[in-house]
Design an enzyme around this catalytic site. Structure first.
Site, PDB file in Angstrom:
ATOM      1  N   THR A  83      22.663 -15.481 121.485  1.00  0.00           N
ATOM      2  CA  THR A  83      22.843 -14.052 121.707  1.00  0.00           C
ATOM      3  C   THR A  83      23.824 -13.884 122.854  1.00  0.00           C
ATOM      4  O   THR A  83      23.683 -14.550 123.883  1.00  0.00           O
ATOM      5  CB  THR A  83      21.520 -13.347 122.048  1.00  0.00           C
ATOM      6  OG1 THR A  83      21.776 -12.157 122.807  1.00  0.00           O
ATOM      7  CG2 THR A  83      20.590 -14.229 122.865  1.00  0.00           C
ATOM      8  N   CYS A 196      28.749  -9.483 120.017  1.00  0.00           N
ATOM      9  CA  CYS A 196      27.312  -9.370 119.765  1.00  0.00           C
ATOM     10  C   CYS A 196      27.062 -10.129 118.478  1.00  0.00           C
ATOM     11  O   CYS A 196      27.759  -9.911 117.480  1.00  0.00           O
ATOM     12  CB  CYS A 196      26.906  -7.899 119.630  1.00  0.00           C
ATOM     13  SG  CYS A 196      25.201  -7.673 119.063  1.00  0.00           S
TER      14      CYS A 196
END
Length: 233
Positions: A83, A196
């Site tokens: 992430t 992202c």
């Protein structure tokens, strides 16, 4: 082949893409029935997201550091934080283990520079776009960033958390993301970083053709760099 440890679950939708990409990459490189040697820890994102909202990054760092120690104990030779946003606590994770932790922004900066570029637009969560932990790391790699205006940042945040993180991939939202990216190109971005991991669930290579600049998918880049290390080059 070294064993890759993955700290995932934030969200599991993008972690699943890590598993697919790593295994597919090994098959492409080695052929036959080869697959990646992985050890995976997926946290409960419902416990992490409130820490992000409250800016309780120290607690979030402690949580991920504990997962990192568990992965090292399970035999991981290198670690990935799957992430971009949680690279906010990279130092806590890296400091908790003796094995390398591959930073997503370092991999991304290397790809941007290899393309001969130095100025990119950044699409990501609000935390990644607004705080300096990621943009400063890109800058250390010779890459400057442009981020969208406040309204567009909030819209990207909404798409990520209310749609992509729960498995919804909407055509209207894809068009909105591409419009935000086009605005960054108009503002001088030489490329677009999908900063992202969920954004690659919506914006694919074919979708990005209309931007007329390179698009850097950070999940794919992270996996490729991890395999370079795990396979010895």
């Amino acid at each position: 082949m070294q064993r890759i440890g993955i700290i995932g679950g934030m969200s599991w939708e993008s972690t699943a893409e890590y598993l697919r990409s790593l295994n597919q990459g090994v098959r492409e490189r080695l052929g036959g029935l080869h697959s990646a040697r992985l050890v995976v820890a997926t946290v409960d994102f419902a416990a992490v997201e409130p820490l992000q909202v409250a800016y309780r990054w120290g607690e979030a760092g402690d949580l991920l550091a504990a997962e990192a120690r568990g992965l090292e104990a399970a035999g991981a030779d290198l670690l990935l934080i799957a992430t971009n946003t949680m690279h906010r606590v990279f130092d806590a994770v890296a400091g908790a283990v003796s094995v390398p932790v591959l930073h997503l922004a370092d991999v991304t900066a290397a790809a941007v520079r290899a393309a001969g570029l130095s100025r990119v637009g950044l699409l990501a969560t609000r935390y990644t776009m607004e705080q300096d932990f990621y943009r400063a790391r890109l800058a250390e790699g010779g890459v400057t960033t442009i981020v969208p205006g406040e309204a567009d940042r909030e819209e990207v945040q909404r798409i990520v958390f209310e749609e992509l993180c729960v498995g919804r991939v909407e055509d209207a939202s894809r068009r909105r993301l591409l419009a935000v990216a086009a605005g960054l190109v108009a503002a001088g971005a030489e490329g677009i970083v999908l900063g992202c991991t969920e954004l690659e669930l919506s914006v694919g290579p074919d979708d990005a053709h209309g931007l007329a600049v390179p698009v850097f998918p950070t999940t794919a880049l992270h996996c490729r760099a991890a395999l370079d290390l795990a396979l010895g080059g």
